[in-house]
Design an enzyme around this catalytic site. Sequence first.
Site, short mmCIF file in Angstrom:
data_model
loop_
_atom_site.label_atom_id
_atom_site.label_comp_id
_atom_site.label_asym_id
_atom_site.label_seq_id
_atom_site.Cartn_x
_atom_site.Cartn_y
_atom_site.Cartn_z
N HIS A 50 1.13 -1.11 -0.38
CA HIS A 50 0.08 0.21 0.17
C HIS A 50 0.71 1.21 -0.27
CE1 HIS A 50 -3.31 -3.30 1.41
NE2 HIS A 50 -4.03 -1.74 0.75
N LYS B 243 -0.60 4.65 4.82
CA LYS B 243 -1.86 3.96 4.86
C LYS B 243 -1.21 3.82 7.00
CE LYS B 243 -3.60 -0.57 4.72
NZ LYS B 243 -5.19 -0.70 5.75
#
Length: 262
Positions: A152, A156
Amino acid sequence: MIELLIAGFDGRMGSAAIDMVRHHPNFHLAGVYSPYSDYAFLNEDPQYADLEVPVYHELAATKNAGAQVWIDFTVPAAAKENTLFALTNGIVPIVGTTGFTPEDIEEIKEVSKEKHVGGLIAPNFAIGAILMMEFAQKAAKYFPDVEIIELHHDRKLDAPSGTAIKTAEMIQKVRAAKVQGAAGEKETLPGARGADFDGMRIHSVRLPGLVAHQEVLFGSAGEGLKIRHDSFDRASFMKGVALAAEKLAGSETFFYGLENLL
Ligand code: NAP
């Protein structure tokens, strides 16, 4: 017309949700919520000059929007309170925020039952990601040795991702219990083997430039299998959000995972 409210509207996913809602023929944006925005109306943001939608800064005030559906893309620390608030006020929550524990989900399901208000928590709204999880579950029956690598963007907040946990939970249902790796294996750097989920390992990669990606790797004597899904753009999640809002507006059942609606 279904009336929707978007919580976390000025975030990356929230702004993708605004674009989806404003272009959907059956949806009307009733309001947006963020405790930190300075705006009173969404059209104070130049990119939404044509949208005269109220901005709510207090959770309690969002009741005034008259929303039927609550879309939540906020932060793990706020999402549970938001979801319970929606349920207790007769608003169907469609929650994409990740970081819920199994206990949180059970508690939310109980409140949903008590209030007769349905909803959904979906760790991933991309249809391709749902298929990736289902294919991985199918493969795990034959390949009990599996490692999950989720990748990601570097802003995040939670690790591992909700999708990785959901994948591991689905695999756990069909995989023969097994602790993977060498019996005497030792980490010379703590964390090198990733997080342990019922003997499976989950690895979290965080890099700028990524959106949301996952590989499920299977290994067996003499062969390997890799199942990979990539969300290159946040638009990939919006078909699933729209589908959930259309199916669940007015519903009394609460689901965990978009696959339950497909
Ligand atoms: P983001 O850009 O950081 O947006 C988070 C938003 O939440 C911002 O608008 C932020 O407002 C707001 N916020 C912060 N604290 C809050 C609070 N206490 N109450 C309400 N709102 C608050 O994050 P993102 O990339 O959009 O991701 C949001 C969530 O969606 C994350 O949990 C992520 O893992 C999840 N996600 C889910 C999927 C899926 O398919 N289910 C896909 C991608 C991401 P400020 O900007 O004003 O601080």
